[in-house]
Design a protein around this motif. Sequence first.
Motif, mmCIF file in Angstrom:
data_model
loop_
_atom_site.group_PDB
_atom_site.id
_atom_site.type_symbol
_atom_site.label_atom_id
_atom_site.label_comp_id
_atom_site.label_asym_id
_atom_site.label_seq_id
_atom_site.Cartn_x
_atom_site.Cartn_y
_atom_site.Cartn_z
ATOM 1 N N ASP A 93 -55.683 81.938 41.770
ATOM 2 C CA ASP A 93 -54.548 81.216 41.159
ATOM 3 C C ASP A 93 -53.546 82.211 40.577
ATOM 4 O O ASP A 93 -52.347 82.149 40.844
ATOM 5 N N ALA A 94 -54.051 83.122 39.744
ATOM 6 C CA ALA A 94 -53.185 84.007 38.958
ATOM 7 C C ALA A 94 -52.432 84.995 39.840
ATOM 8 O O ALA A 94 -51.228 85.214 39.645
ATOM 9 N N THR A 95 -53.124 85.576 40.834
ATOM 10 C CA THR A 95 -52.452 86.583 41.666
ATOM 11 C C THR A 95 -51.385 85.946 42.563
ATOM 12 O O THR A 95 -50.505 86.639 43.049
ATOM 13 N N ALA A 116 -50.159 95.674 30.101
ATOM 14 C CA ALA A 116 -50.611 95.079 28.836
ATOM 15 C C ALA A 116 -49.596 94.147 28.192
ATOM 16 O O ALA A 116 -49.500 94.082 26.961
ATOM 17 N N ALA A 117 -48.830 93.445 29.011
ATOM 18 C CA ALA A 117 -47.947 92.416 28.458
ATOM 19 C C ALA A 117 -48.826 91.252 27.997
ATOM 20 O O ALA A 117 -49.747 90.869 28.714
ATOM 21 N N PRO A 118 -48.557 90.701 26.828
ATOM 22 C CA PRO A 118 -49.361 89.548 26.377
ATOM 23 C C PRO A 118 -49.297 88.388 27.380
ATOM 24 O O PRO A 118 -50.193 87.554 27.434
ATOM 25 N N SER A 119 -48.213 88.379 28.181
ATOM 26 C CA SER A 119 -48.000 87.295 29.142
ATOM 27 C C SER A 119 -48.571 87.593 30.521
ATOM 28 O O SER A 119 -48.415 86.784 31.425
ATOM 29 N N GLY A 120 -49.206 88.749 30.713
ATOM 30 C CA GLY A 120 -49.722 89.104 32.037
ATOM 31 C C GLY A 120 -50.557 87.971 32.621
ATOM 32 O O GLY A 120 -51.483 87.479 31.971
ATOM 33 N N ASP A 121 -50.245 87.569 33.846
ATOM 34 C CA ASP A 121 -50.906 86.382 34.403
ATOM 35 C C ASP A 121 -52.344 86.634 34.849
ATOM 36 O O ASP A 121 -53.150 85.705 34.865
ATOM 37 N N THR A 122 -52.665 87.855 35.254
ATOM 38 C CA THR A 122 -54.015 88.053 35.803
ATOM 39 C C THR A 122 -55.063 88.273 34.717
ATOM 40 O O THR A 122 -56.244 88.036 34.944
ATOM 41 N N THR A 123 -54.631 88.719 33.542
ATOM 42 C CA THR A 123 -55.597 89.136 32.531
ATOM 43 C C THR A 123 -56.507 88.022 31.997
ATOM 44 O O THR A 123 -57.716 88.225 31.903
ATOM 45 N N PRO A 124 -55.966 86.848 31.648
ATOM 46 C CA PRO A 124 -56.871 85.831 31.092
ATOM 47 C C PRO A 124 -58.050 85.526 32.015
ATOM 48 O O PRO A 124 -59.193 85.404 31.560
ATOM 49 N N ASN A 125 -57.779 85.446 33.326
ATOM 50 C CA ASN A 125 -58.892 85.145 34.229
ATOM 51 C C ASN A 125 -59.889 86.287 34.294
ATOM 52 O O ASN A 125 -61.101 86.067 34.349
ATOM 53 N N ARG A 213 -66.117 80.292 29.227
ATOM 54 C CA ARG A 213 -65.237 81.386 28.800
ATOM 55 C C ARG A 213 -63.801 80.899 28.947
ATOM 56 O O ARG A 213 -63.415 80.374 29.999
ATOM 57 N N ILE A 214 -63.031 81.073 27.888
ATOM 58 C CA ILE A 214 -61.629 80.635 27.905
ATOM 59 C C ILE A 214 -60.778 81.779 27.349
ATOM 60 O O ILE A 214 -61.159 82.410 26.357
ATOM 61 N N ALA A 215 -59.684 82.081 28.021
ATOM 62 C CA ALA A 215 -58.797 83.141 27.535
ATOM 63 C C ALA A 215 -57.347 82.708 27.667
ATOM 64 O O ALA A 215 -56.996 81.922 28.550
ATOM 65 N N LEU A 216 -56.533 83.228 26.760
ATOM 66 C CA LEU A 216 -55.158 82.758 26.614
ATOM 67 C C LEU A 216 -54.147 83.883 26.818
ATOM 68 O O LEU A 216 -54.398 85.030 26.429
ATOM 69 N N ALA A 217 -53.001 83.548 27.397
ATOM 70 C CA ALA A 217 -51.902 84.501 27.553
ATOM 71 C C ALA A 217 -50.681 84.014 26.794
ATOM 72 O O ALA A 217 -50.493 82.808 26.604
ATOM 73 N N SER A 218 -49.882 84.956 26.353
ATOM 74 C CA SER A 218 -48.567 84.675 25.736
ATOM 75 C C SER A 218 -48.627 83.978 24.380
ATOM 76 O O SER A 218 -47.635 83.405 23.946
ATOM 77 N N VAL A 219 -49.790 83.995 23.742
ATOM 78 C CA VAL A 219 -49.875 83.318 22.440
ATOM 79 C C VAL A 219 -50.450 84.230 21.358
ATOM 80 O O VAL A 219 -50.873 83.769 20.297
ATOM 81 N N ALA A 220 -50.441 85.548 21.620
ATOM 82 C CA ALA A 220 -50.943 86.533 20.654
ATOM 83 C C ALA A 220 -50.415 87.900 21.117
ATOM 84 O O ALA A 220 -49.924 88.026 22.243
ATOM 85 N N PRO A 221 -50.526 88.940 20.275
ATOM 86 C CA PRO A 221 -50.031 90.269 20.694
ATOM 87 C C PRO A 221 -50.757 90.831 21.910
ATOM 88 O O PRO A 221 -50.235 91.688 22.612
ATOM 89 N N THR A 222 -51.967 90.370 22.163
ATOM 90 C CA THR A 222 -52.728 90.769 23.358
ATOM 91 C C THR A 222 -53.295 89.492 23.979
ATOM 92 O O THR A 222 -53.328 88.448 23.328
ATOM 93 N N PRO A 223 -53.765 89.579 25.229
ATOM 94 C CA PRO A 223 -54.521 88.435 25.759
ATOM 95 C C PRO A 223 -55.757 88.228 24.875
ATOM 96 O O PRO A 223 -56.346 89.207 24.422
ATOM 97 N N VAL A 224 -56.108 86.967 24.614
ATOM 98 C CA VAL A 224 -57.239 86.719 23.696
ATOM 99 C C VAL A 224 -58.234 85.717 24.269
ATOM 100 O O VAL A 224 -57.863 84.799 25.012
ATOM 101 N N ARG A 225 -59.491 85.898 23.897
ATOM 102 C CA ARG A 225 -60.530 84.913 24.199
ATOM 103 C C ARG A 225 -60.458 83.796 23.160
ATOM 104 O O ARG A 225 -60.231 84.045 21.979
#
Lengths: 290, 154
Positions: A93-95, A116-125, A213-225
Amino acid sequence: MPSFDYAAPTSLAEAVKLMGSSGTVRAFAGGTDLIDQLKTNRRNADLVIDLKRIPELQKLEMGSDGLHIGAARSCSDVHHDATVNRLYGGLADATGLVGSVQIQNRAAVGGNVCNAAPSGDTTPNLLTHEAVAVITGPSGTRKIELADFFVGPGQTVLQSGEILQELILPKPPESSASAYLRFIPRNEMDIAVAGVSSFIHVDPATKTVRKARIALASVAPTPVRARGAESVLEGKVITEALIASAGDAAVESATPITDVRGSAEYRRELVRVLTRRTLSICLERIGISL
Amino acid sequence: MPTKHIKFTVNGVEQEQLVDSTWTLLETLRDKMGLTGTKEGCSNGNCGACTVMLDGKTACSCLVLAPEADGRVVTTVEGLETGGKLSAIQDAFVKEGGLQCGFCTPGFLISTTFLLKNNPHPSEDEIRLNLAGNLCRCTGYDKIVKAVERAANG
């Protein structure tokens, strides 16, 4: 563009040696972030190192410890890979969402992580699949949990002279699935206002959630669990009500700011909704109906 | 300025160029080699006007450093015709009027060539999704989509 030199090493050893050159040295894979940052003086460099010609960084193969994704492997290669589509649905999905087709053909999953953008799409997955980052530098190779990789916006634990070599995603168990959704104001080509990836492993007989496992993008300074939401789910029988509670709990892990893309309040609501939706997609992918 | 000597194939012809390390592939094609069919729009990967094929895959040439092209195969809009005859895709854009000012057209033609190579009969949704990285400010896109459908389905 300001002046810099260019090198394209063909081995990891050569790359590590070049990373030790004097001045500001920046490694890149697809270049879709770095070249733009150099043009607009958001980053500077005396030497840029193109990592795409290093075989280890182009790996995309299942090993005994999981899926190895070389840090320079393109998003489109990962997006179209059969194993990724079968076992790591959220990564497929993300890629497929990063920029346009042109960008996906160049941008690398490893580059998305290192930017390391907080909004990076691939990181949460990658976080929901508990990816391990393999880092190579002058003092050898080290492995860390990807969850410990990010320090702040644009900042990672990579030390001077180190490069991300690959990511290893453990093989997910049977009866599990992941999904990634992001919200943007148009259909394509934008930066996530908020993004959520979910992974669940459900006992098909009892419908009990063994792992979440759940992780979030664009809602903190880094991607977060979203660890609170994970514990809401684990050990319980999955129901619509439980999914709704997990969405509510995920909001507690979000510490968004208000900016041009959306207000903090709106982002929190997006986390709630996207968590529910990604969990439902996971169930669909596993083949469990509620 | 650090320079690099690169050898690459452009539209089927082997080329050698001395390039500055900081040049983009776009600058090299346009300013050094006179291949001005490839356009510079936003210069940051949003508009797709500079789209070329790099080793058979689309890329924004504004986000490719010239030295990266060493040993690679590049196709620009100038490379789509054969012996003065437009490709079927170019012909479909002409027949359907899939352009107005024409600035975005080279990028659309390259992206469409890549799309139809991988997916010879895309749905309208697939066409719109795959061309999302190419912006057009004139047509409203409908005629471009029609041109792609014509190229795909005759």
